[in-house]
Scaffold this motif. Structure first.
Motif: not given
Length: 239
Positions: A49, A69, A72-73, A75-78, A98, A101, A103-104
């Motif tokens: 990531t 997994s 998702a890591s 996507a947590r950035s936006g 997931h 989410m 944006n995923l």
């Protein structure tokens, strides 16, 4: 093959057999990986990531995403992340975990014929999936095609530890211990026999770097993680 029969791929890497094998191990895949790597898979995911360096508003392809997994890591950035895989079972497990989410998104895709437009992504990445493709050079070309000029490539893949003593111990672990751990974890041990074979036959860091350059990528570099058990390869598409 019956639905309950263990599916074992081989080094011919027939897409249907490889996909079917991953369908069968999807539910326990992440748990087994964490057990087999003594938790290093979590550290490797974090390193990947950071190497991708996702930013809000970017569009990123995570190819061979498995249970998402890694997606998702990212996507947590936006960033807007597409989790793509050719195993419907893996994608279903990823969506279960997931899917909330926003944006995923999830796409079933063949790495050698991606269903995306040219220059669609700011960054593309694969983790432990390139070696399962029956034509990895074609996959690298497809990743190049769908990446924007100036875009980034990150490949995290099992590799060849450079130290002779550690390499020998690692081979012994893969041959003797890894399939047993998979069976204890409740996963298709035959699948992990194949995965061990695919790791053993996979090119080393320098050869994979050469393949990446052949596909057109520039600024190709790699760094070893955990004594070279895996290698993090990075590159860029020319402007």
């Amino acid at each position: 093959m019956t639905p309950n029969e263990a599916n074992r791929a081989d080094l011919g890497k027939d897409p249907a057999r490889v996909s079917g094998m991953f369908d069968q191990v999807a539910a326990g895949y992440d748990r087994t990986n964490t057990a087999m790597t003594f938790g290093n898979d979590i550290l490797w995911r974090a390193a990947t990531t950071r190497a991708v360096a996702p930013k809000p508003g970017e569009r990123i392809l995570d190819l061979g995403a498995g249970t998402a997994s890694s997606s998702a890591s990212l996507a947590r950035s936006g960033a807007d992340v597409v989790a793509a895989d050719f195993s419907p079972g893996m994608l279903a497990e990823g969506q279960r975990r997931h899917g909330a989410m926003r944006n995923l998104s999830f796409v079933q895709a063949d790495a050698t014929a991606l269903p995306f437009a040219d220059a669609e992504f700011d960054a593309v990445t694969m983790s432990y999936a390139l070696r399962n493709v029956n034509d990895p050079k074609k996959a690298l070309q497809e990743l190049y095609r769908v990446t924007k000029p100036g875009g980034r490539l990150v490949i995290n893949e099992f590799s060849t530890p450079p130290g002779k003593l550690f390499r020998g111990a690692y081979r012994l672990y893969n041959d003797q211990v890894l399939p047993r751990v998979a069976r204890v974890a409740g996963t298709n041990g035959d699948a992990y026999d194949y995965l061990n074979e695919s790791i053993r036959e996979w090119p080393d860091q320098k050869k994979l770097s050469a393949w990446i350059r052949e596909a057109g990528w520039t600024d190709v570099a790699y760094r070893n993680l955990t004594f070279g058990i895996v290698a993090l390869h990075r590159a860029r598409k020319p402007e």
